[in-house]
Scaffold this active site. Structure first.
Site, PDB file in Angstrom:
ATOM      1  N   HIS A 128       0.937  -1.083  -0.014  1.00 10.55           N
ATOM      2  CA  HIS A 128       0.000  -0.083   0.182  1.00 10.55           C
ATOM      3  C   HIS A 128       0.840   1.227  -0.020  1.00 10.55           C
ATOM      4  O   HIS A 128       1.954   1.067   0.490  1.00 10.55           O
ATOM      5  CB  HIS A 128      -0.906  -0.022   1.328  1.00 10.55           C
ATOM      6  CG  HIS A 128      -1.737   1.048   1.225  1.00 10.55           C
ATOM      7  ND1 HIS A 128      -1.516   2.328   1.697  1.00 10.55           N
ATOM      8  CD2 HIS A 128      -3.299   0.910   1.255  1.00 10.55           C
ATOM      9  CE1 HIS A 128      -2.665   3.020   1.726  1.00 10.55           C
ATOM     10  NE2 HIS A 128      -3.798   2.349   1.461  1.00 10.55           N
ATOM     11  N   ASP A 204       3.306  -3.811   8.598  1.00 10.48           N
ATOM     12  CA  ASP A 204       2.099  -2.869   8.282  1.00 10.48           C
ATOM     13  C   ASP A 204       0.910  -4.018   8.636  1.00 10.48           C
ATOM     14  O   ASP A 204       0.645  -4.830   7.664  1.00 10.48           O
ATOM     15  CB  ASP A 204       2.038  -2.417   6.890  1.00 10.48           C
ATOM     16  CG  ASP A 204       0.864  -1.843   6.474  1.00 10.48           C
ATOM     17  OD1 ASP A 204      -0.261  -2.102   7.378  1.00 10.48           O
ATOM     18  OD2 ASP A 204       0.526  -1.368   5.304  1.00 10.48           O
ATOM     19  N   GLN A 207      -4.240  -4.799   7.483  1.00 15.03           N
ATOM     20  CA  GLN A 207      -5.112  -5.784   6.977  1.00 15.03           C
ATOM     21  C   GLN A 207      -5.039  -7.078   7.823  1.00 15.03           C
ATOM     22  O   GLN A 207      -5.655  -8.086   7.360  1.00 15.03           O
ATOM     23  CB  GLN A 207      -5.124  -6.042   5.524  1.00 15.03           C
ATOM     24  CG  GLN A 207      -4.937  -4.839   4.659  1.00 15.03           C
ATOM     25  CD  GLN A 207      -6.482  -4.321   4.510  1.00 15.03           C
ATOM     26  OE1 GLN A 207      -7.652  -5.131   5.155  1.00 15.03           O
ATOM     27  NE2 GLN A 207      -6.843  -3.106   4.106  1.00 15.03           N
ATOM     28  N   LYS A 230     -10.173  -0.033  10.981  1.00 17.95           N
ATOM     29  CA  LYS A 230     -10.424  -1.464  10.092  1.00 17.95           C
ATOM     30  C   LYS A 230     -10.675  -2.659  11.001  1.00 17.95           C
ATOM     31  O   LYS A 230     -10.923  -3.752  10.276  1.00 17.95           O
ATOM     32  CB  LYS A 230      -9.130  -1.784   9.293  1.00 17.95           C
ATOM     33  CG  LYS A 230      -9.137  -0.813   8.225  1.00 17.95           C
ATOM     34  CD  LYS A 230      -7.821  -1.335   7.402  1.00 17.95           C
ATOM     35  CE  LYS A 230      -7.265   0.021   6.604  1.00 17.95           C
ATOM     36  NZ  LYS A 230      -7.675   0.374   5.403  1.00 17.95           N
ATOM     37  N   CYS A 372      -4.882   1.988  -3.858  1.00 15.29           N
ATOM     38  CA  CYS A 372      -3.577   2.843  -3.482  1.00 15.29           C
ATOM     39  C   CYS A 372      -2.387   1.685  -3.311  1.00 15.29           C
ATOM     40  O   CYS A 372      -1.457   1.701  -2.649  1.00 15.29           O
ATOM     41  CB  CYS A 372      -3.911   3.034  -1.804  1.00 15.29           C
ATOM     42  SG  CYS A 372      -5.218   4.393  -1.550  1.00 15.29           S
TER      43      CYS A 372
HETATM   44  N1  7TS Z   1      -1.512  -0.402   4.963  1.00 16.40           N
HETATM   45  C1  7TS Z   1      -2.512  -1.259   4.274  1.00 16.40           C
HETATM   46  C2  7TS Z   1      -2.134  -2.664   3.994  1.00 16.40           C
HETATM   47  C3  7TS Z   1      -3.762  -0.936   3.965  1.00 16.40           C
HETATM   48  O1  7TS Z   1      -4.598  -1.718   3.195  1.00 16.40           O
HETATM   49  C4  7TS Z   1      -4.417   0.466   4.402  1.00 16.40           C
HETATM   50  C5  7TS Z   1      -5.611   1.159   4.006  1.00 16.40           C
HETATM   51  C6  7TS Z   1      -3.168   1.378   4.762  1.00 16.40           C
HETATM   52  C7  7TS Z   1      -2.012   0.625   5.053  1.00 16.40           C
HETATM   53  C8  7TS Z   1      -3.546   2.679   5.427  1.00 16.40           C
HETATM   54  O2  7TS Z   1      -4.362   2.583   6.344  1.00 16.40           O
HETATM   55  P1  7TS Z   1      -4.905   4.075   6.952  1.00 16.40           P
HETATM   56  O3  7TS Z   1      -5.803   3.456   8.189  1.00 16.40           O
HETATM   57  O4  7TS Z   1      -3.744   4.476   7.540  1.00 16.40           O
HETATM   58  O5  7TS Z   1      -5.499   4.847   5.778  1.00 16.40           O
HETATM   59  N2  7TS Z   1      -6.134   0.354   3.021  1.00 16.40           N
HETATM   60  C9  7TS Z   1      -7.136   0.706   2.419  1.00 16.40           C
HETATM   61  C10 7TS Z   1      -7.955   0.280   1.558  1.00 16.40           C
HETATM   62  O6  7TS Z   1      -7.611  -1.007   0.812  1.00 16.40           O
HETATM   63  N3  7TS Z   1      -8.999   0.838   0.972  1.00 16.40           N
HETATM   64  O7  7TS Z   1      -9.076   1.942   1.537  1.00 16.40           O
HETATM   65  C11 7TS Z   1      -8.134   2.079   2.267  1.00 16.40           C
END
Ligand code: 7TS
Length: 415
Positions: A128, A204, A207, A230, A372
C-alpha cells in the site's frame, strides 16, 4: 437445516446497526468493503457516546476525579491493545491516528537516525502507498537504497533471492496482508532471515490485526502498525507497537504538550514511554472506542473470525469461479492458506468502476480502482480491479448477492 455457524454469523451481524438500514433503492445493504474500513458494532458506538456523555475531560493533567476517570479509561484501552497483540507491556503501544501515521513515525524517528548511504530498506512489490512512500522519502533523505521482494503473477512473494536482497538491509518493511490481493506475507520465514542479516522488521498490520490473531512477540517483530477503523473501532485512532529498547532510543516524532517531563526556555526533557510519542491532546474517545472494539473481537474470538473468513472466502472463490466462462478474472494466491479475506477481480473487459457502479444499484458495496497500490497494478498490467473484502459479519447470502450483481453486470454488458 441452518448450521450453528450461520446462526452465529447472523447474531454477529445484528451487532452492526448500519448493516440493517435499507439502501435508497430499497435493496438490502451488502457491505463488502471492510478492507477500506469496517463497520462498527453497537458496543463501540455506545462506548463513544458513554465517554462523551459521562467521562469527557482532558487526560494526564486534571487532578479532579473526572479527568482521572478519562485518563484511566484511555490507559486501560492501551492495555487492551497491548494484550491483543501480545506486547510485553502497554508502554510499547503508541497511539497514532492510523497505520499511515504509525509508519511515518518509524520512518522519521527511527529511520533518519539509523540509515546512511550504503544501507538498504527492503519492502515488497505488494505494498500500500502508506508502506512505500515513507520509505521512498527516507531513502532519498538518507542515501539508503530501496529494494523490493518481487511477487509472482498471483501476488505471492518470491523468496529465492531473499538472502541476497537482505545484504546491507537495515530495515524490512512489509504488509502482513496485501489489501489488493489478500496475500499473507510469510513472516515466519522472512523475519528470522531479516534479523540474521542485521535488519529491523516493521510490519504493516492494517489488514491482519482485524482478521486473525497477531502475536508480535511470537513473530519477533520490531514494529507493528494498525488502524482502529479497520478492526471495528472508530476512525482517527491507530497504534504503533515497538520493542521498548528501540522506542527508548528513538527521538520524538512530534513535539509539544504531554510528551514532555520538563521544559525550560531553551531545552526539554522528554516524557517516558509511551507518552514521549504522543504530543498534544490525543483522540481519547477514539482510543476508548478501540478498546471496546478489541473487547468485542476477543469476545467473538479471533480464531473464530479467521475460520469464518477462511470458509467464506473459499465459498466466494468457488461461486466466483462459475463466472469464469463469462470472462471473470480472479486475482491473488491460488493456495487458500496464503490468502486473507480479500478477493480482487475483473469482469471481462468491463472497467472495474462500471462493475462497482452496477453492484451499487443492487446495494452491494465493493471498492474499485488501484487500491492505493499503483506500482502493483502497473506491474500486473491491470488498469483497475474490483475488490470484495469480507469480515466477521458477512455471510454466504452476501456472496450470493455479489454473484447475482455480477451476473446482472455481465448481462448489461453482454459478456
Ligand atoms: N496499509 C494497508 C495494507 C492498507 O490496506 C491500508 C488502508 C493502509 C496501510 C492505510 O491505512 P490508514 O488507516 O492509515 O488509511 N487500505 C485501504 C484500502 O484497501 N481501501 O481503503 C483503504
Amino acid at each position: 437445516m441452518i448450521a450453528t455457524r450461520d446462526l452465529r454469523t447472523a447474531a454477529i451481524a445484528r451487532d452492526f446497526p448500519l448493516l440493517f438500514q435499507p439502501t435508497s433503492r430499497g435493496k438490502r445493504l451488502v457491505y463488502l468493503d471492510s478492507a477500506a474500513t469496517s463497520q462498527k458494532p453497537q458496543c463501540v458506538i455506545d462506548a463513544l457516546v458513554h465517554y462523551y456523555t459521562h467521562d469527557n475531560a482532558n487526560i494526564h493533567r486534571g487532578v479532579y476525579e473526572l479527568a482521572q476517570r478519562a485518563t484511566d479509561e484511555f490507559e486501560r484501552a492501551r492495555e487492551k491493545v497491548a494484550r491483543f497483540v501480545n506486547a510485553a507491556e502497554p508502554a510499547e503501544i503508541i497511539w497514532t491516528r492510523n497505520t499511515t501515521e504509525a509508519i511515518n513515525l518509524v520512518s522519521y524517528s527511527w529511520g533518519l537516525g539509523n540509515l546512511r548511504p550504503g544501507d538498504a530498506i527492503l519492502t515488497s512489490q505488494l505494498e500500500h502507498h502508506s508502506n512505500l512512500v515513507p520509505w521512498q522519502l527516507l531513502a532519498a533523505k538518507t542515501g539508503a537504497e530501496l529494494r523490493f521482494i518481487e511477487v509472482d503473477e498471483y501476488g505471492v512473494h518470491r523468496l529465492d533471492d531473499l538472502e541476497a536482497k537482505l545484504e546491507g538491509a537495515k530495515l524490512v518493511a512489509l504488509s502482513h496482508v496485501s489489501n489488493t490481493l489478500g496475500t499473507i506475507a510469510p513472516l515466519a520465514t522472512i523475519v528470522p532471515l531479516a534479523h540474521a542479516a542485521g535488519a529491523k522488521v516493521l510490519v504493516d498490520g492494517a489488514q491482519s490485526a482485524p482478521h486473525f490473531r497477531v502475536d508480535v512477540r511470537d513473530l519477533d517483530l520490531d514494529f507493528f502498525a494498525a488502524s482502529g477503523h479497520k478492526m471495528c473501532g472508530p476512525t482517527g485512532i491507530g497504534f504503533l507497537y515497538g520493542k521498548r529498547a528501540l522506542l527508548e532510543a528513538m527521538p520524538p516524532f512530534l513535539t509539544g504538550g504531554d510528551m514532555i517531563k520538563s521544559v525550560e526556555y531553551t531545552s526539554t526533557t522528554f516524557n517516558e514511554l509511551p507518552w514521549k510519542f504522543e504530543a498534544g491532546t490525543s483522540d481519547v474517545a477514539g482510543a476508548i472506542g478501540l478498546g471496546a472494539a478489541v473487547d468485542y473481537l476477543e469476545a467473538v474470538g479471533m480464531d473464530w473470525v479467521r475460520e469464518h473468513e477462511r470458509r467464506l472466502t473459499a465459498y466466494a472463490l468457488e461461486r466466483l469461479a462459475t463466472l469464469v466462462p463469462r470472462g471473470l478474472h480472479i486475482y491473488g494466491p491460488q493456495n487458500r492458506d496464503q490468502r486473507s479475506s480479500v478477493v480482487s477481480f475483473n469482469l471481462a473487459d468491463i472497467h472495474a468502476h462500471d462493475v462497482a457502479s452496477i453492484l451499487d444499484t443492487e446495494g452491494i458495496c465493493v471498492r474499485a480502482g488501484h487500491h492505493c497500490t499503483m506500482p502493483l497494478m502497473e506491474k500486473m498490467g491491470w488498469p483497475a480491479t474490483a475488490r470484495a473484502s469480507f469480515y466477521l459479519y458477512n455471510s454466504e447470502e452476501d456472496v450470493e448477492a455479489l454473484i447475482g450483481g455480477l451476473e446482472k453486470a455481465a448481462g448489461i454488458f453482454k459478456v
